[in-house]
Design a protein around this motif. Structure first.
Motif, PDB file in Angstrom:
ATOM      1  N   ILE A  45       0.861  -1.179   0.000  1.00 44.68           N
ATOM      2  CA  ILE A  45       0.000   0.000   0.000  1.00 44.68           C
ATOM      3  C   ILE A  45       0.902   1.235   0.000  1.00 44.68           C
ATOM      4  O   ILE A  45       1.988   1.215   0.583  1.00 44.68           O
ATOM      5  N   GLN A  46       0.449   2.274  -0.662  1.00 47.48           N
ATOM      6  CA  GLN A  46       1.263   3.482  -0.745  1.00 47.48           C
ATOM      7  C   GLN A  46       0.951   4.440   0.408  1.00 47.48           C
ATOM      8  O   GLN A  46      -0.227   4.652   0.736  1.00 47.48           O
ATOM      9  N   PRO A  47       1.988   5.046   1.005  1.00 50.96           N
ATOM     10  CA  PRO A  47       1.755   6.145   1.932  1.00 50.96           C
ATOM     11  C   PRO A  47       1.378   7.396   1.139  1.00 50.96           C
ATOM     12  O   PRO A  47       1.804   7.559  -0.010  1.00 50.96           O
ATOM     13  N   GLN A  48       0.580   8.253   1.744  1.00 54.30           N
ATOM     14  CA  GLN A  48       0.161   9.471   1.044  1.00 54.30           C
ATOM     15  C   GLN A  48       1.271  10.517   0.996  1.00 54.30           C
ATOM     16  O   GLN A  48       1.260  11.385   0.123  1.00 54.30           O
ATOM     17  N   ARG A  49       2.216  10.419   1.943  1.00 51.56           N
ATOM     18  CA  ARG A  49       3.320  11.387   1.971  1.00 51.56           C
ATOM     19  C   ARG A  49       4.614  10.635   2.294  1.00 51.56           C
ATOM     20  O   ARG A  49       4.580   9.581   2.929  1.00 51.56           O
ATOM     21  N   PRO A  50       5.744  11.198   1.892  1.00 51.00           N
ATOM     22  CA  PRO A  50       7.018  10.477   2.041  1.00 51.00           C
ATOM     23  C   PRO A  50       7.692  10.666   3.396  1.00 51.00           C
ATOM     24  O   PRO A  50       8.800  11.166   3.482  1.00 51.00           O
ATOM     25  N   TYR A  51       6.995  10.315   4.467  1.00 56.04           N
ATOM     26  CA  TYR A  51       7.658  10.367   5.770  1.00 56.04           C
ATOM     27  C   TYR A  51       7.195   9.200   6.630  1.00 56.04           C
ATOM     28  O   TYR A  51       6.165   8.581   6.373  1.00 56.04           O
ATOM     29  N   GLU A  52       7.967   8.921   7.642  1.00 51.40           N
ATOM     30  CA  GLU A  52       7.721   7.788   8.536  1.00 51.40           C
ATOM     31  C   GLU A  52       6.346   7.897   9.195  1.00 51.40           C
ATOM     32  O   GLU A  52       5.995   8.946   9.746  1.00 51.40           O
ATOM     33  N   GLY A  53       5.553   6.833   9.129  1.00 49.76           N
ATOM     34  CA  GLY A  53       4.247   6.818   9.778  1.00 49.76           C
ATOM     35  C   GLY A  53       3.189   7.631   9.057  1.00 49.76           C
ATOM     36  O   GLY A  53       2.138   7.936   9.639  1.00 49.76           O
ATOM     37  N   ALA A  54       3.436   7.993   7.794  1.00 51.56           N
ATOM     38  CA  ALA A  54       2.490   8.817   7.035  1.00 51.56           C
ATOM     39  C   ALA A  54       1.151   8.101   6.872  1.00 51.56           C
ATOM     40  O   ALA A  54       1.086   6.868   6.873  1.00 51.56           O
TER      41      ALA A  54
END
Length: 201
Positions: A45-54
């Motif tokens: 699954i893709q995170p919505q933003r490029p940071y840890e725990g996004a």
């Protein structure tokens, strides 16, 4: 159902497709080790933003570990085989180093096919896009693919941005995914009037 997730921007898996992965971070090595003991399944699954725990997008794809190579230093090389799309219900509070979610598996229409017009329009758009990008394609092999393998395969490998890939994954039907793919290929492979120049915007 409970799914262990591998949130990775730009890495979108589609049902029936394969995704090679090199696993080196300790928490994802733990994720793979856990999956190998249990059901060999990992949810991409893709995170919505490029940071840890996004925050995560709502739709991903469950993959089954096919080929796997365990390296001496604890890393893995593996091939993940797309099984089914899922919709995330909520993220779970867990003690594991990797994130887990509660999800619902999509009830897909495995028998859905494209109309002759849809298939023909897609192949014409794909040829224009490939020519514009300078790609070499074995069109005889493409013609032998069934509709689902063709549309999902191009959706997975096409050089689109993560948000576009996500939109393709979220398309409800094969026809909708095909239509969106054509639009994206036209957008990404625009010609500049009489010049045979590709503009990526």
């Amino acid at each position: 159902m409970r799914l262990s997730i591998f949130p990775l921007s730009g890495a979108v898996l589609f049902p029936g497709m394969q995704l090679p992965l090199h696993i080196f971070e300790p928490r994802y090595r733990a994720l793979v080790g856990d999956a190998l003991i249990r059901d060999r399944q990992i949810a991409m699954i893709q995170p919505q933003r490029p940071y840890e725990g996004a925050p995560l997008y709502r739709v991903g794809c469950v993959g089954r570990i096919g080929e796997v190579q365990a390296l001496d230093d604890g890393r893995y090389n593996l091939i993940l085989e797309g099984v089914a799309r899922f919709r995330m219900v909520r993220e779970l509070e867990v003690t594991t180093s990797f994130r887990q979610i509660e999800a619902e598996i999509y009830d897909e229409d495995e028998e859905e096919t494209l109309s002759h017009a849809e298939r023909g329009g897609f192949e014409r758009a794909a040829r224009r896009f490939a020519d514009a990008q300078g790609y070499s394609v074995d069109w005889d092999s493409v013609a032998r693919l069934d509709d689902r393998a063709l549309i999902n395969g191009v959706s997975q490998i096409a050089p689109f941005d993560p948000a576009s890939k996500q939109a393709l994954l979220e398309a409800e039907t094969l026809s909708e995914r095909c239509e969106l793919l054509v639009q994206l290929m036209q957008f990404y492979g625009r010609h500049d009037g009489s010049e045979d120049i590709v503009t990526l915007q």
